[in-house]
Design an enzyme around this catalytic site. Structure first.
Site, PDB file in Angstrom:
ATOM      1  CD1 TRP A 253      10.250  10.818  11.221  1.00 49.71           C
ATOM      2  CD2 TRP A 253       9.527  12.072   9.524  1.00 49.71           C
ATOM      3  NE1 TRP A 253       9.125  11.500  11.651  1.00 49.71           N
ATOM      4  CE2 TRP A 253       8.666  12.280  10.634  1.00 49.71           C
ATOM      5  CE3 TRP A 253       9.262  12.773   8.342  1.00 49.71           C
ATOM      6  CZ2 TRP A 253       7.570  13.145  10.587  1.00 49.71           C
ATOM      7  CZ3 TRP A 253       8.167  13.624   8.298  1.00 49.71           C
ATOM      8  CH2 TRP A 253       7.342  13.807   9.404  1.00 49.71           C
ATOM      9  CG  HIS A 254       9.843  12.708   4.583  1.00 48.40           C
ATOM     10  ND1 HIS A 254      10.994  13.197   5.149  1.00 48.40           N
ATOM     11  CD2 HIS A 254       8.983  13.749   4.517  1.00 48.40           C
ATOM     12  CE1 HIS A 254      10.829  14.483   5.410  1.00 48.40           C
ATOM     13  NE2 HIS A 254       9.626  14.841   5.040  1.00 48.40           N
ATOM     14  N   GLY A 255       9.161   8.029   4.715  1.00 47.67           N
ATOM     15  CA  GLY A 255       8.445   6.874   4.189  1.00 47.67           C
ATOM     16  C   GLY A 255       9.322   5.682   3.903  1.00 47.67           C
TER      17      GLY A 255
ATOM     18  CG  PHE B 199       5.212  11.513   5.026  1.00 46.70           C
ATOM     19  CD1 PHE B 199       5.407  10.399   4.236  1.00 46.70           C
ATOM     20  CD2 PHE B 199       5.137  12.757   4.436  1.00 46.70           C
ATOM     21  CE1 PHE B 199       5.530  10.524   2.861  1.00 46.70           C
ATOM     22  CE2 PHE B 199       5.251  12.895   3.054  1.00 46.70           C
ATOM     23  CZ  PHE B 199       5.451  11.788   2.269  1.00 46.70           C
TER      24      PHE B 199
END
Length: 478
Positions: A325-327, A478
């Protein structure tokens, strides 16, 4: 428009005046003012993505109504799947298309092929991960029967696009925020002053702790191959405070701004660096995301029901998804995997719920056991942040390799004494205020007025000294 910019310092008072003095106690008019302000705020980033945000709002608004009105379970499920597919489709395209294409090409090259890949110059819409999760939780809750859909498009639009949380959270639930949007709101001087106090502390975290730490952390990470191991350790520690000051600072400002307008947002941070194990850390770090994954992924997968093996599987899925999800980088996925490995012994030995209350609650100092538990957990977190910060896995492993060398106990080449003193003072204030919603919520308000205002002006003075050009918040990417 950054929270720490002059533009926002002009924007917020205008919104505040229109909201309370023009909107007065007319809830509908107040909501229209918030909606227009939120769309303007988002349009300042890139007006082209207003269409995407508007489409996402309309999609989930009407999907919620259709799910509620569906005559058959099949029709109900079809609307849910449609909403989820389109929402995640946009998220995957804008955020992960190039990552998937490049990763597939790298895999083929390992087998001797030389593929011609087609990547796109895609601009990531700011906040897409956050407002997508707002919409998903809304339609899923309606499908599960946990909430009813609203038939007021303005109210729903405010829930999704509310400007304090639009670009970096917290990730709100309709059951918590939407009733606040729908009910009458009355100005409270006490809430407003509390909101201003939290905004001030958030700005201190961002400008003094995060941005200055970033300056030194960036210098160390950019030239890590030529530096002593002690300097690399210091760089990782500085990044640890950079990301905490940056993201929790944003959350403090968001909660404070919302309180100025009569709203209470979900708490997103609860002194995570005072955690005594990694399970406690994840209950205190980015709380809204952790709880979202727990409620909408972990529990539907079976949670801890069905034995240890299933619980371990589900835990690894959650942490890997959190990393993803963060990248769009393998470093984030490895960061998630590393945290899952940290978590594993606690899960296997049923110790993941041992530390629920804040450390040394009701005491001035922690016990020796708590102190070392906090220190060990902090070291684990610092190590994991190296992979989060690194540009690639190879870079991260080389950075770690550089730490484990003979220069570990040498004097760091980069040693920002003033910043380290400020971080130490910051930690003391956070520790003293750890039982409050935010660090200075209680410790300052109990003081005599002259002392209290002197404290506030000191914070403002320090912010003014260290304020350079406004730096973007890390989590905007993000």
């Amino acid at each position: 428009m950054l929270f720490n910019s002059l533009e926002f310092a002009i924007f917020l008072p205008i919104v505040f005046f229109l909201y309370w003095f023009v909107g007065k106690e007319n809830t509908r008019l107040q909501n229209i003012i918030i909606l227009i302000s939120s769309l303007f705020f988002y349009g300042c980033w890139d007006y082209r993505f207003l269409f995407l945000l508007s489409f996402s709002i309309l999609l989930d608004f009407y999907s919620g109504i259709k799910i509620s009105e569906a005559a058959t379970p099949r029709s109900k499920k079809l609307w849910l799947i449609t909403s989820i597919t389109i929402n995640l489709g946009f998220l995957l395209f804008f955020k992960y298309y190039n990552f998937f294409v490049q990763s597939f090409a790298d895999l083929l090259m390992n087998f001797g092929f030389q593929p011609n890949i087609w990547t796109l110059k895609i601009i990531l819409p700011v906040g897409i991960s956050f407002y997508t999760f707002h919409g998903l939780s809304y339609v899923i809750d309606i499908y599960k029967g946990r909430s009813e859909p609203t038939r007021n498009l303005i109210d729903y639009s405010v829930f999704v696009s509310f400007f304090p949380l639009l670009v970096a959270g917290p990730i709100e639930r309709a059951s918590h925020l939407l009733p606040q949007v729908q009910q009458a709101r009355h100005f409270s001087a006490e809430k407003a002053s509390d909101g201003l106090r939290q905004i001030l502390w958030g700005l201190f975290k961002k400008i003094v702790i995060a941005d200055v730490s970033a300056m030194y952390a960036n210098e160390i990470f950019s030239s890590s191959t030529h530096l002593h191991a002690s300097t690399l350790v210091l760089g990782a520690i500085l990044f640890t405070f950079q990301i905490y000051g940056d993201f929790s600072g944003y959350s403090d400002i968001a909660l404070g701004v919302a309180r100025l307008l009569g709203f209470e947002l979900l708490k997103n941070f609860s002194y995570p660096y005072f955690s005594r194990d990694i399970a406690e850390f994840w209950r205190r770090w980015h709380i809204s995301l952790s709880s979202w994954f727990k409620d909408y992924v972990y529990i539907p997968l079976g949670g801890s029901r069905g034995g240890k093996l299933k619980a371990v599987r589900n835990t690894f899925i959650i942490f890997l998804l959190s990393g993803f999800w963060h990248g769009a980088n393998w470093t984030f996925i490895f960061w998630g995997l590393l945290n899952a490995i940290y978590f594993l012994p606690l899960l296997l030995f049923d110790r993941n719920r041992n530390n629920i209350e804040i450390a040394a609650k009701g005491k001035t100092l922690p016990s020796l056991r708590e102190f070392f538990a906090i220190l060990i957990t902090f070291a684990q977190v610092v190590f994991a942040w190296i992979f989060f910060r690194a540009e690639s896995l190879r870079y991260a492993f080389n950075y770690v390799k550089g730490i484990f060398s003979r220069t570990l106990f040498s004097t760091p080449e980069v040693f920002p004494k003033t910043q380290l003193v400020l971080i130490a003072i910051f930690l003391v204030i956070e520790w003293l205020g750890r039982e409050q919603p935010y660090a200075i919520a209680g410790i300052s308000i109990q003081w005599p007025r002259p002392v209290r205002w002197s404290f506030y002006f000191m914070i403002i003075f320090i912010i003014a000294i260290f304020k350079g050009s406004p730096q973007q918040f890390i989590y905007f990417q993000f």
